[in-house]
Scaffold this motif. Structure first.
Motif, PDB file in Angstrom:
ATOM      1  N   ARG A 195      19.216  -1.851   3.992  1.00 53.41           N
ATOM      2  CA  ARG A 195      18.796  -0.614   3.337  1.00 53.41           C
ATOM      3  C   ARG A 195      17.577  -0.052   4.048  1.00 53.41           C
ATOM      4  NH1 ARG A 195      20.267   1.452  -1.232  1.00 53.41           N
ATOM      5  NH2 ARG A 195      21.472  -0.395  -1.722  1.00 53.41           N
ATOM      6  N   TRP A 234      25.046  13.815  -0.950  1.00 54.72           N
ATOM      7  CA  TRP A 234      25.052  14.271  -2.346  1.00 54.72           C
ATOM      8  C   TRP A 234      25.145  15.789  -2.420  1.00 54.72           C
ATOM      9  CZ3 TRP A 234      26.049  10.472  -5.468  1.00 54.72           C
ATOM     10  CH2 TRP A 234      25.500   9.214  -5.276  1.00 54.72           C
ATOM     11  N   ARG A 278      18.117   8.790   5.683  1.00 51.65           N
ATOM     12  CA  ARG A 278      19.225   9.045   4.768  1.00 51.65           C
ATOM     13  C   ARG A 278      18.746   9.981   3.657  1.00 51.65           C
ATOM     14  NH1 ARG A 278      23.340   5.048   5.993  1.00 51.65           N
ATOM     15  NH2 ARG A 278      24.590   6.256   4.549  1.00 51.65           N
ATOM     16  N   SER A 289      12.393   4.792  -5.820  1.00 51.22           N
ATOM     17  CA  SER A 289      12.501   4.634  -7.279  1.00 51.22           C
ATOM     18  C   SER A 289      11.480   3.662  -7.859  1.00 51.22           C
ATOM     19  CB  SER A 289      13.909   4.178  -7.649  1.00 51.22           C
ATOM     20  OG  SER A 289      14.189   2.922  -7.068  1.00 51.22           O
TER      21      SER A 289
HETATM   22  N1  LIG Z   1      14.969   2.557  -1.952  1.00 49.24           N
HETATM   23  C1  LIG Z   1      15.592   3.669  -2.527  1.00 49.24           C
HETATM   24  C2  LIG Z   1      17.096   3.572  -2.393  1.00 49.24           C
HETATM   25  C3  LIG Z   1      17.806   4.753  -2.933  1.00 49.24           C
HETATM   26  C4  LIG Z   1      19.271   4.798  -2.467  1.00 49.24           C
HETATM   27  O1  LIG Z   1      19.683   4.062  -1.564  1.00 49.24           O
HETATM   28  N2  LIG Z   1      20.079   5.685  -3.088  1.00 49.24           N
HETATM   29  C5  LIG Z   1      21.469   5.816  -2.692  1.00 49.24           C
HETATM   30  C6  LIG Z   1      22.378   6.024  -3.868  1.00 49.24           C
HETATM   31  S1  LIG Z   1      22.696   4.594  -4.800  1.00 49.24           S
HETATM   32  C7  LIG Z   1      21.641   7.073  -1.873  1.00 49.24           C
HETATM   33  O2  LIG Z   1      21.179   8.130  -2.261  1.00 49.24           O
HETATM   34  N3  LIG Z   1      22.343   6.972  -0.770  1.00 49.24           N
HETATM   35  C8  LIG Z   1      22.673   8.073   0.070  1.00 49.24           C
HETATM   36  C9  LIG Z   1      22.877   7.621   1.488  1.00 49.24           C
HETATM   37  O3  LIG Z   1      22.555   6.462   1.772  1.00 49.24           O
HETATM   38  O4  LIG Z   1      23.352   8.425   2.265  1.00 49.24           O
HETATM   39  C10 LIG Z   1      15.143   3.754  -3.969  1.00 49.24           C
HETATM   40  O5  LIG Z   1      15.133   2.716  -4.661  1.00 49.24           O
HETATM   41  O6  LIG Z   1      14.774   4.822  -4.405  1.00 49.24           O
END
Ligand SMILES: N[C@@H](CCC(=O)N[C@@H](CS)C(=O)NCC(=O)O)C(=O)O
Length: 326
Positions: free
Chosen positions: A22, A87, A123, A142
């Motif tokens: 991640r 999104w 991302r 978050s």
């Molecule tokens: N570390 C971030 C992670 C957020 C995250 O990965 N969100 C995902 C959705 S579950 C996202 O928006 N992904 C879009 C992408 O990776 O393109 C947090 O906790 O805010």
């Protein structure tokens, strides 16, 4: 060779070893309860961009509800489907439960990232905490957003919510400790299992998910909540993964050694308790959750068929918890 090899590194789901990593969030400013701060807490100044499908964004919605911040911080909800452009904002007619971007009238979440940082190469993730006054992203992590919502806006929340604190000073070390292994092995562990593109990393991460769920089960066998019998952010952070576990992670992410409903009675009791806290059930939208995972990750589920089951019934009668926030 997989089609991923042609993608920019940041957009690949897994590295060459088949492991999911991640990315680190990029916007890390803080809202403070201090009128002189760059981002001072003020009512109706900040906006959350969330997905109801996303477990990280879900944390922020739960804290917003439990702290009584619904009138203080406004929200947009993206469409659950996340395809090539990321999104997307849809109308509620196009996607029931969606709330379009009335603020910036963006079509995609990426438009906001590029508006703030035209050279952005990361991302385009939710949640995003947006400042309506300075027209910029405050924070997209978050774990930090929930800490701001926890205390920075206390001046503007109903009096009975001011004393609710999900990260109280005296429990911080214990909360951090639980968060650390829950994040690595469960919250992110299910993703490392599900997005692994090789057998080895999948098995290793999947086993860790269940070792840690067993550990949680052991704690909850003797305690009402994860830390000191008190509802803290550690519970909120775990809940958003557990509520998705049987309907999504068990099948879609292949975390199928056990299920919450059949194998973890104490986690199930705690999940019901969490779900029935005032305002929490309204933040759980199974259509967005299932629709997102099963229809967006076409590399895992190319036909986008969504399974019928929603996991355990979380609304069966419960007793009220003793310690609600410290
Ligand atoms: N570390 C971030 C992670 C957020 C995250 O990965 N969100 C995902 C959705 S579950 C996202 O928006 N992904 C879009 C992408 O990776 O393109 C947090 O906790 O805010």
């Amino acid at each position: 060779m997989s089609s991923q090899q042609n993608m920019p590194v940041i957009q690949r789901w897994a590295n060459d070893k088949g492991e999911f990593h991640r990315q680190v969030s990029s916007f890390r400013h803080q809202v403070e309860a201090n009128p002189g701060a760059k981002f001072p807490a003020e009512p109706n100044r900040y906006h959350l961009y969330v997905s109801l499908a996303c477990p990280w964004a879900h944390r922020t919605l739960i804290v917003r509800a439990l702290k009584g911040l619904e009138k203080v911080i406004t929200v947009s909800v993206v469409d659950f489907l996340m395809l090539d452009k990321g999104w997307k904002f849809s109308t509620p007619e196009e996607c029931p439960g969606a709330i379009p971007d009335e603020l910036n009238h963006a079509k995609y979440l990426r438009d906001l990232y590029f508006f703030v940082e035209p050279e952005y190469t990361g991302r385009f993730t939710v949640p995003v905490l947006w400042d309506k006054k300075l027209n910029t992203i405050v924070n997209n992590e978050s774990s930090e957003i929930i800490r701001m919502l926890n205390t920075a806006f206390d001046e503007y929340v109903p009096r009975d919510k001011q004393s609710v604190n999900f990260y109280p000073e005296h429990l911080r070390a214990a909360i951090d400790e639980v968060n650390s292994w829950v994040y690595d092995n469960i919250n992110n562990g299910v993703y490392k299992s599900g997005f692994a593109t090789k057998q080895g990393p999948y098995e290793e991460n999947c086993r860790k998910v269940f070792e840690s769920l067993d550990r949680v089960e052991g704690i909850l066998a003797n305690h009402e909540f994860l830390v000191s019998d008190t509802l803290t952010e550690a519970d909120i952070r775990l809940f958003t993964t557990v509520v998705r576990f049987d309907p999504v992670y068990h099948g879609h992410f292949k975390c199928n050694l056990k299920s919450i409903e059949k194998d973890y009675p104490h986690i199930l009791r705690w999940t019901r308790l969490m779900y029935q806290l005032p305002g929490v059930a309204q933040t759980v939208n199974m259509n967005h959750i299932k629709g997102h995972y099963y229809m967006s990750h076409k590399q895992i589920n190319p036909n986008q068929v969504v399974p019928l089951g929603n996991g355990p019934d979380l609304s069966s009668p419960m007793v009220k918890p003793k310690n609600y926030g410290a």
